[in-house]
Enzyme design. Structure first.
Site, PDB file in Angstrom:
ATOM      1  N   TYR A  97       1.319  -0.860   0.123  1.00  0.00           N
ATOM      2  CA  TYR A  97       0.569   0.355   0.135  1.00  0.00           C
ATOM      3  C   TYR A  97       1.021   1.206   0.005  1.00  0.00           C
ATOM      4  O   TYR A  97       0.640   2.284  -0.831  1.00  0.00           O
ATOM      5  CB  TYR A  97      -0.916   0.068   1.218  1.00  0.00           C
ATOM      6  CG  TYR A  97      -2.028  -1.096   1.566  1.00  0.00           C
ATOM      7  CD1 TYR A  97      -2.807  -1.014   0.453  1.00  0.00           C
ATOM      8  CD2 TYR A  97      -1.316  -2.573   2.054  1.00  0.00           C
ATOM      9  CE1 TYR A  97      -3.866  -2.677   0.401  1.00  0.00           C
ATOM     10  CE2 TYR A  97      -2.591  -3.244   2.175  1.00  0.00           C
ATOM     11  CZ  TYR A  97      -3.761  -2.855   1.086  1.00  0.00           C
ATOM     12  OH  TYR A  97      -4.954  -4.107   1.367  1.00  0.00           O
TER      13      TYR A  97
ATOM     14  N   HIS B 256      -5.989  -8.182  -4.658  1.00  0.00           N
ATOM     15  CA  HIS B 256      -5.123  -8.663  -4.211  1.00  0.00           C
ATOM     16  C   HIS B 256      -4.215  -8.394  -4.480  1.00  0.00           C
ATOM     17  O   HIS B 256      -3.177  -9.437  -3.189  1.00  0.00           O
ATOM     18  CB  HIS B 256      -5.931  -9.683  -4.466  1.00  0.00           C
ATOM     19  CG  HIS B 256      -5.765 -10.662  -6.100  1.00  0.00           C
ATOM     20  ND1 HIS B 256      -6.827 -10.637  -7.288  1.00  0.00           N
ATOM     21  CD2 HIS B 256      -4.783 -11.136  -6.096  1.00  0.00           C
ATOM     22  CE1 HIS B 256      -6.505 -10.904  -7.988  1.00  0.00           C
ATOM     23  NE2 HIS B 256      -5.085 -11.120  -7.525  1.00  0.00           N
TER      24      HIS B 256
ATOM     25  N   GLU C 177      -1.560 -17.089  -7.551  1.00  0.00           N
ATOM     26  CA  GLU C 177      -0.629 -16.564  -8.541  1.00  0.00           C
ATOM     27  C   GLU C 177       0.773 -16.933  -8.019  1.00  0.00           C
ATOM     28  O   GLU C 177       1.855 -15.644  -8.736  1.00  0.00           O
ATOM     29  CB  GLU C 177      -1.068 -15.201  -9.009  1.00  0.00           C
ATOM     30  CG  GLU C 177      -2.565 -14.307  -9.087  1.00  0.00           C
ATOM     31  CD  GLU C 177      -2.662 -13.431  -9.379  1.00  0.00           C
ATOM     32  OE1 GLU C 177      -2.149 -12.352  -9.236  1.00  0.00           O
ATOM     33  OE2 GLU C 177      -3.916 -12.605 -10.444  1.00  0.00           O
TER      34      GLU C 177
END
Length: 155
Positions: free
Chosen positions: A92, A122, A152
């Protein structure tokens, strides 16, 4: 509960889709107890097939008309998300720094994303761990984020 054009099964959650005027307007993570629903239209079927392909192969490319919505800032955050390659994450704070903003504002924009998976919120995590997901700090939504990142190979 909202009405979905289809609800499909994923390992950690079910996924509901909403469409309007032949555009995808919503992808929502739902508890696994939510009943599955066959696509209600040809376009809903196309969306469901692409999401199912992603479920089976994280390298799937999406080719769908989208109604993204959101504020100008949210759209800036979502564009950053779309540039994060599969198997990679950003924090973030990193995203906030690149946008000249604050990590909390980036987290709020992530939580407002109406098209998760397609716009991969995500892939943005906290500096010290996975962070929250869809304005949640626990439960099936965090399990969904863990599954997506593992799927992933980003964990």
């Amino acid at each position: 509960m909202a009405e979905y054009c289809a609800v499909i099964a994923f390992p950690a959650m079910h996924v509901g889709i909403s469409i309007e005027d032949e555009k995808l307007v919503g992808v929502r993570y739902l508890p696994r107890s939510t009943p599955l629903r066959e696509p209600s239209s040809r376009f809903a079927g196309r969306v469901a097939r692409q999401l199912e392909r992603y479920r089976d192969d994280p390298d799937t490319e999406f080719d769908l008309p989208l109604a993204i919505g959101g504020t100008e800032f949210q759209q800036r955050v979502w564009r950053v998300m779309q540039r994060i390659p599969r198997g990679k994450t950003r924090t973030y704070g990193d995203v906030a720094k690149s946008l000249g903003s604050a990590a909390r504002a980036v987290g709020q924009a992530c939580g407002e994303n109406r098209l998760p998976i397609i716009i991969p919120c995500h892939r943005i995590i906290a500096a010290g761990g996975i962070g929250g997901f869809a304005h949640s700090r626990g439960g099936y939504l965090l399990e969904a984020k863990r599954w997506l990142l593992a799927h992933e190979q980003a964990l």
